[in-house]
Design an enzyme around this catalytic site. Structure first.
Site, PDB file in Angstrom:
ATOM      1  N   GLU A   1       4.418  -4.599  -0.827  1.00  0.00           N
ATOM      2  CA  GLU A   1       5.697  -4.905  -1.475  1.00  0.00           C
ATOM      3  C   GLU A   1       6.793  -3.903  -1.100  1.00  0.00           C
ATOM      4  O   GLU A   1       7.946  -4.279  -0.914  1.00  0.00           O
ATOM      5  CB  GLU A   1       5.488  -4.911  -2.989  1.00  0.00           C
ATOM      6  CG  GLU A   1       6.608  -5.575  -3.742  1.00  0.00           C
ATOM      7  CD  GLU A   1       6.220  -5.798  -5.209  1.00  0.00           C
ATOM      8  OE1 GLU A   1       5.178  -6.423  -5.464  1.00  0.00           O
ATOM      9  OE2 GLU A   1       6.962  -5.324  -6.082  1.00  0.00           O
ATOM     10  N   ASP A   2       6.447  -2.647  -1.021  1.00  0.00           N
ATOM     11  CA  ASP A   2       7.480  -1.605  -0.918  1.00  0.00           C
ATOM     12  C   ASP A   2       7.482  -0.779   0.366  1.00  0.00           C
ATOM     13  O   ASP A   2       8.263   0.164   0.487  1.00  0.00           O
ATOM     14  CB  ASP A   2       7.354  -0.640  -2.110  1.00  0.00           C
ATOM     15  CG  ASP A   2       7.632  -1.340  -3.436  1.00  0.00           C
ATOM     16  OD1 ASP A   2       8.416  -2.302  -3.432  1.00  0.00           O
ATOM     17  OD2 ASP A   2       7.059  -0.935  -4.454  1.00  0.00           O
TER      18      ASP A   2
END
Ligand code: ZN
Length: 180
Positions: free
Chosen positions: A63-64
């Site tokens: 996700e990051d």
């Protein structure tokens, strides 16, 4: 659990998160959060399932960070990848939509994904209660607490120890925040 594999996951996640910081005042290194989530699984949830623990360490990499699913699969295997994918939001959606989907999809997730998710929520609300992002208003903190509670309602049944820990932290936190 194989310490070598766990250490490999910590090293991998630490490299991927690199210089990312938490949004709290002290700007602690981001890697503290996934390590904390994994530690919560083991210490509080008494979980000794290596796949779940490694997935917790890696849970924010897709996700990051720039991590590709293939890298996780190659190093840590299909099972770990699938849990990480289950707890990864689709960033092409709006923030509101992602939050709504977390509540909606929580009950449908695998046991491991539920456990990782609840540990993630414990780590996150702990920060929101005791060491929040400096620019968050009280309203935003309360809203985050409520949303986390709603997500966790869909995760119940995955691990009683984690659920109790979440609910206790949530109610203590709400008391603390409302008294401010
Ligand atoms: Zn997280």
């Amino acid at each position: 659990m194989d310490a070598k594999k766990i250490l490999k996951a910590v090293h991998f996640a630490a490299q991927k998160h690199g210089s990312q910081k938490r949004k709290n005042k002290r700007e602690l290194p981001y890697i503290l959060h996934p390590v904390e989530a994994a530690n919560i699984l083991v210490e509080i949830g008494k979980i000794e399932d290596e796949v779940a623990v490694i997935a917790a360490i890696l849970h924010d990499t897709l996700e990051d960070t720039e991590t590709k699913p293939e890298e996780i699969e190659e190093i840590f295997g299909k099972e770990v990848l699938s849990v990480v994918q289950e707890v990864t939001d689709d960033k092409s959606l709006s923030k509101e939509e992602r939050k709504r989907l977390q509540v909606e999809t929580a009950p449908k997730k695998s046991l491991r994904a539920k456990q990782v998710k609840i540990a993630d929520k414990i780590s996150n609300i702990d920060s929101v209660i005791y060491d929040p992002p400096y620019y968050w208003t009280m309203e935003r903190r309360l809203e985050y607490m409520q949303w986390s509670y709603d997500v966790v309602q869909g995760l119940l049944g995955c691990n009683l120890l984690l659920e109790d820990a979440f609910l206790k932290l949530y109610s203590d936190g709400m008391k603390i925040l409302r008294e401010k």
